[in-house]
Structures are given as C-alpha cells and as structure tokens.
Scaffold this active site. Sequence first.
Site, short mmCIF file in Angstrom:
data_model
loop_
_atom_site.label_atom_id
_atom_site.label_comp_id
_atom_site.label_asym_id
_atom_site.label_seq_id
_atom_site.Cartn_x
_atom_site.Cartn_y
_atom_site.Cartn_z
N GLU A 91 60.39 78.05 19.93
CA GLU A 91 59.57 77.36 20.86
C GLU A 91 59.90 76.67 21.78
O GLU A 91 59.21 75.20 20.87
CB GLU A 91 58.41 78.00 20.91
CG GLU A 91 58.04 79.41 20.19
CD GLU A 91 57.13 80.27 21.44
OE1 GLU A 91 57.77 80.17 21.84
OE2 GLU A 91 57.37 81.64 21.02
N GLY B 119 58.98 73.21 19.70
CA GLY B 119 59.32 71.20 19.96
C GLY B 119 60.79 71.18 20.93
O GLY B 119 60.28 72.26 21.91
N SER B 120 60.71 70.62 20.83
CA SER B 120 62.33 69.87 21.82
C SER B 120 63.03 70.95 22.01
O SER B 120 63.82 71.21 20.32
CB SER B 120 62.63 68.61 21.83
OG SER B 120 62.96 68.89 20.70
N THR B 121 63.91 71.51 22.84
CA THR B 121 65.06 72.02 22.58
C THR B 121 66.43 71.69 21.57
O THR B 121 67.44 72.31 20.78
CB THR B 121 65.68 72.13 24.03
OG1 THR B 121 64.67 73.57 24.73
CG2 THR B 121 67.39 72.78 24.21
N GLU B 122 66.35 69.99 21.62
CA GLU B 122 67.47 68.93 20.96
C GLU B 122 67.26 69.24 19.83
O GLU B 122 67.86 69.72 19.10
CB GLU B 122 67.06 67.92 21.68
CG GLU B 122 68.11 66.24 21.09
CD GLU B 122 67.52 65.48 21.29
OE1 GLU B 122 66.42 65.01 22.54
OE2 GLU B 122 68.01 64.68 20.67
N LYS C 258 54.89 71.94 8.71
CA LYS C 258 54.91 71.21 8.59
C LYS C 258 53.96 70.34 10.15
O LYS C 258 54.78 70.86 11.13
CB LYS C 258 56.47 70.42 8.47
CG LYS C 258 56.17 68.63 8.09
CD LYS C 258 57.86 67.78 8.59
CE LYS C 258 57.17 67.81 10.64
NZ LYS C 258 56.97 66.77 11.47
N GLU D 78 62.37 68.05 31.75
CA GLU D 78 61.20 68.45 30.88
C GLU D 78 60.40 67.34 30.91
O GLU D 78 61.56 66.21 30.46
CB GLU D 78 61.18 68.76 30.02
CG GLU D 78 59.91 69.49 29.38
CD GLU D 78 59.70 70.31 28.06
OE1 GLU D 78 60.44 69.80 27.08
OE2 GLU D 78 58.99 71.17 28.11
N GLY E 64 66.10 71.78 18.44
CA GLY E 64 65.40 72.75 17.71
C GLY E 64 67.01 73.69 18.05
O GLY E 64 67.62 74.53 17.12
P1 NAP Z 1 60.39 67.33 18.16
O1 NAP Z 1 61.25 66.30 18.25
O2 NAP Z 1 60.99 68.80 18.93
O3 NAP Z 1 59.40 67.13 17.55
C1 NAP Z 1 58.48 68.83 17.52
C2 NAP Z 1 58.41 68.84 15.57
O4 NAP Z 1 59.78 68.84 15.50
C3 NAP Z 1 57.41 67.70 14.90
O5 NAP Z 1 56.84 68.55 13.57
C4 NAP Z 1 58.67 66.83 14.11
O6 NAP Z 1 58.14 65.85 13.17
C5 NAP Z 1 59.94 67.69 13.53
N1 NAP Z 1 61.36 67.10 13.87
C6 NAP Z 1 62.12 66.66 14.80
N2 NAP Z 1 63.09 66.21 14.13
C7 NAP Z 1 63.36 67.27 12.79
C8 NAP Z 1 64.32 67.57 12.81
N3 NAP Z 1 66.12 66.89 12.82
N4 NAP Z 1 64.44 68.58 12.02
C9 NAP Z 1 63.57 69.17 11.66
N5 NAP Z 1 62.15 68.90 12.70
C10 NAP Z 1 62.07 68.02 13.24
O7 NAP Z 1 59.34 67.02 19.78
P2 NAP Z 1 59.50 65.07 20.14
O8 NAP Z 1 60.18 64.08 19.96
O9 NAP Z 1 57.53 64.84 19.41
O10 NAP Z 1 58.93 65.70 21.76
C11 NAP Z 1 59.82 65.54 23.05
C12 NAP Z 1 60.29 66.26 23.79
O11 NAP Z 1 59.93 67.06 23.58
C13 NAP Z 1 58.94 66.37 24.66
O12 NAP Z 1 58.65 65.18 25.80
C14 NAP Z 1 59.22 66.98 25.62
O13 NAP Z 1 59.79 67.22 25.86
C15 NAP Z 1 59.29 68.15 24.00
N6 NAP Z 1 58.11 69.06 23.24
C16 NAP Z 1 58.29 70.56 23.79
C17 NAP Z 1 57.22 70.66 22.65
C18 NAP Z 1 56.96 72.25 23.13
O14 NAP Z 1 55.76 73.07 22.98
N7 NAP Z 1 58.15 73.20 23.53
C19 NAP Z 1 56.40 70.11 22.09
C20 NAP Z 1 56.33 69.01 22.10
C21 NAP Z 1 57.18 68.10 22.82
P3 NAP Z 1 58.16 64.85 13.64
O15 NAP Z 1 57.25 64.96 14.58
O16 NAP Z 1 57.61 63.65 12.68
O17 NAP Z 1 58.98 64.41 14.15
#
Ligand code: NAP
Length: 495
Positions: free
Chosen positions: A268, A246-249, A194, A399, A251
């Site tokens: 990660e 993605g985000s720790t939240e 996804k 972050e 995660g």
């Molecule tokens: P995110 O919400 O953690 O998104 C990462 C992935 O998880 C996306 O494919 C997202 O889908 C999916 N996702 C969202 N909610 C989910 C859930 N409840 N269950 C399973 N999968 C879910 O990150 P973001 O909102 O795009 O970014 C927010 C912050 O996260 C950034 O500002 C940054 O601090 C951090 N981040 C970290 C990384 C990293 O490489 N560690 C990468 C990106 C962001 P959708 O995109 O469709 O919501």
Amino acid sequence: MSIASAKVKEFLNSSPRMLIDGEWVSAKSGQTFDTHNPATGEVLASVPLGASEDVDLAVAAARRAFDAGGWVAMRPNTREKIIWRIAELMDEYAADLGELESLDNGKSVGIATVADVRFAAECFRYYAGWPTKLTGTTNNPSMLLADPSQEFHAYTRREPVGVCAQIVPWNFPLLMAAWKIAPALATGNTVVLKPAEQTPLSALMLGEILLEAGVPAGVVNIVTGEGETGAALSSHDDVDKVAFTGSTEVGKLIVEAARGNLKKVSLELGGKSPNIVFADADIAAAVAGTIMGFTFNSGQACESGTRVYVHADIYDEFTSALAAAVGTLKVGPGNDPESAITPLVSQEQLDRVTGYLEAGKADGARVLVGGERVGDSGYYVQATVFVDATPDMSIVREEIFGPVAVAMKFTDEDEVIASANDSDYGLAAGIWTTNLSRAHRVAARLKAGQVWVNTFHAFDAGLPFGGYRQSGWGRELGAESIELYTQIKAVNIAL
Ligand code: NAP
Ligand code: MG
C-alpha cells in the site's frame, strides 16, 4: 507533559519492550532508540532497537508457532472468539490507546480514538467473522488423459501463507497494524510486525492486548526498530509473505528484497489523489469535503485529495469559500479538541512539507491561503491551498504528505478525467456532483483503487482498499485481504 490515562503513564514508565515468542524482551544488543511527542519534541519513551539478530529470533518464533500447527488447526470458532476478544479489549482501552497514539504521533486525540482505535477494533471484529466462513470448492475435472472409466474427486483448500512480515508506517500506526494482523490471524498465519520508528508505542500496547485476548505465544511478534530492521525482515528467507504500507520508494526496495525467496508481496504505497468538483455539486458540501479530503490527519494520509479540480463555472465561488474556511482552521496540539491541524510527525516531515511550500512558490504557483510554518517549536504548518499551478509542478505531481492542496480549473468532463489520470499514482479519487449518471460514468473512467462520490476518506472494514499503478499491489480490507493471506491447494483424487 500531562497524561490523563493511568494505563498510559504506567506503560511509558515500564520501558516498553518488544514481543517475541510471548515474552517482552530487549534487543540482543541492548540498544534502544527514543520516540518523541511531536507537539513538544519531548522524549516519550526509549524502545528496543531491533537488529537482524532480533528479527531472526522473531521469525523463528513465528515459524515454530506456525509449524506447531496449533493456531492453524484451532477450531475456527475458537479463533473467532479470540479475534473478537481483541476488538472488545481495544474498545475497553480505547481512551488509553487513543491518548498514547496522539502522544506518539501528534495527531488529535479525537482522530486517534475514532479513526485509529475504533476503526482498528472494527477491523478485528470484521475479520473475527471469517474463520468459520473460509471455504474451498469442489471441482468437476474432465481429465483428458485418464482412462474414461476412471472417476475423480477434486476440490480446493484455502490454506494460510505461513510466516507474514508486516511493516507499517507512522501516519495511522495502530490502524495499519490492525489492517494487517486481523486478516492474517483470521486465516491462520503467524506474524512479525515492525512498526515505524516514529510511532512504535501503540503496536506494543496492542501486543499486550493480543496476549490478554489469548493469542498464543509466537503467533504475533513485534520487533521495534528502524528501516534496517524492516529490511532484515523483508529479505528474510524464512518469511513467506511481506505486507508493507509506506512510501513508493521503500515499496520498490521491498520488491527487491523479496526476490531472494520469492516471498509473496502486498504493497500500500503513496498517492496524489484527484478530487473533482463539478458545476452541479452541492458547493457547501464540496467545500467541507474537499477540506476534509486534504487536511484529515494533517494531510498525512496516502489517499488525501490533494489535486482539486474545480469546474470553471463555479471556480471563483468555490475557491473563495475554500480559502475562507481553510483560513479559520485552528493549528494546535492533538490534545486540544479545537485543533483542526495538529503537528506533523517529525522534523523530517516538517522539512519535507515546508520544502514543497517553497518549491510551489518558487515555481510560480500562488498561495491562496496558508503557506507557512507556524511557530518555531513543534512541527506545525498551516493548511495551504495553491492556485495558478501548472501540471508539471512538483506540488501537482508529488506526494507532499502534509495539509497542502492545489486547486485547478477545468471546463469539460473528458479534460478533467485526463488530468485526474495524469499521475504515476492511482490510490483514490473524489467526485462531487448531483448528477447520478455523471457520478457513475466518471467513477468508471478514473484510474484509482477507490472512488468516493460526495464524500472522502470513506473507509469500511468490508470494502477493499489499495492502489492502481505505483500506489501498490493487492487490496487490503474486505474479502480481498483474505486472498492476500491465503493460498489455494488443489486436491485431485482418483477414486
Ligand atoms: P517509509 O520509509 O516508507 O516507512 C514505512 C515503513 O517502512 C516504516 O516502518 C519504516 O521503518 C520501514 N522501512 C524503511 N526503510 C525500509 C527498508 N529499506 N526496508 C523495509 N522497511 C523499511 O516512509 P517514511 O520515511 O516514514 O515517510 C516518507 C514518505 O513516505 C512520506 O512523506 C509519505 O510521502 C510516504 N508515506 C506514505 C504512507 C502511506 O500510508 N502510503 C505512510 C507513511 C509515509 P522506519 O520508520 O523505522 O524507518
Ligand atoms: Mg513518536
């Protein structure tokens, strides 16, 4: 919008669909969502909004492909050839994939083509070598409770985990997909990927390449959608493993979602990585490397070096050189090769980053350079360095995920190690020094999954990447990812 690649034009005009069981399909509901070009806000394409019913179909396809056994039982050298072919096709289409990634994410075409496409191809090439090298052990059991005259033959087998859900973010969309798909395929698993809702396109073009390379139907399925789509996947009872970046939240939500069937989890997550400049560093190299460390990909990298600790003896010299160089970084669109800082991915990320810029100022930190949004269309911010910050400020602890760093002064090695380790995260760390003993000594004491000395963002397909503490579980890349995608079976035979 001007698009150079005929393949990209054709792809965008084709109304891209999801890949389930080898077929390009719409969502069952017929619903779609738009993905945008962050440089202009224009709609690039509408893609299917996958819901739990689509996730069910994709997981069922991956399950059938796994249980049918064709992919798992395929001769290892045949599987190697297919994975190698994926890498070759990615190289062949590198310009197209790079342009598509730049359009969807906003990043520079140069970074997209090299850091995303070429490195993604390299990952497939690296893991292409693994199928013929997967082995178990022969063991020598003592078998305390057995008749001493009874002989045993014991060995282990390394087997795939099964159906793997892979959820990736928008900052390196294609690369994160490659980090996950390549080792999963090498070890005989099947996949439901996804992509992030901001950047679904490169994964779908990768899907075309996977089919062209000969990956059988159902072995890799790609479901586009939003957070709920990811939630449906991570909580699915017929998924054996979930790999998330993605985000720790989120995660932590994945961990909760995995409880139902105790699927395997690898994560990660975020970071707030220290970058330490000692007084004996090569200052010019450290300035350039520090800038790369926090501005690469416009700071949208989990491993960015955003806490810059500078020794007091060189603090003034270093920070003035840093400010001068950061001040010259050109802010502009990803298709301009002169742009050093390209737009952030979305309005949401722009709001997040400018929110931290305001919080830093309100908390009393001083802007050394940058500090503002650029223009009023597109999601542009200046590369920014704060000084005069205290360790409790949000700009030091959280972050930001934009081109923003905080420079802080230190006087001794123990003190800076304690400061560097004062974080909930532990993803990466940088050290700038010409003293070899110090480099090793400090590297050993930093709580981080990777330490870079006199360099930053130094990745290799053969080197494990992942986080200490709340930066994640497990390691991707290298042999470590083979561990993530396999499980061990012990076989003990009474002879
Ligand atoms: P995110 O919400 O953690 O998104 C990462 C992935 O998880 C996306 O494919 C997202 O889908 C999916 N996702 C969202 N909610 C989910 C859930 N409840 N269950 C399973 N999968 C879910 O990150 P973001 O909102 O795009 O970014 C927010 C912050 O996260 C950034 O500002 C940054 O601090 C951090 N981040 C970290 C990384 C990293 O490489 N560690 C990468 C990106 C962001 P959708 O995109 O469709 O919501
Ligand atoms: Mg987009």
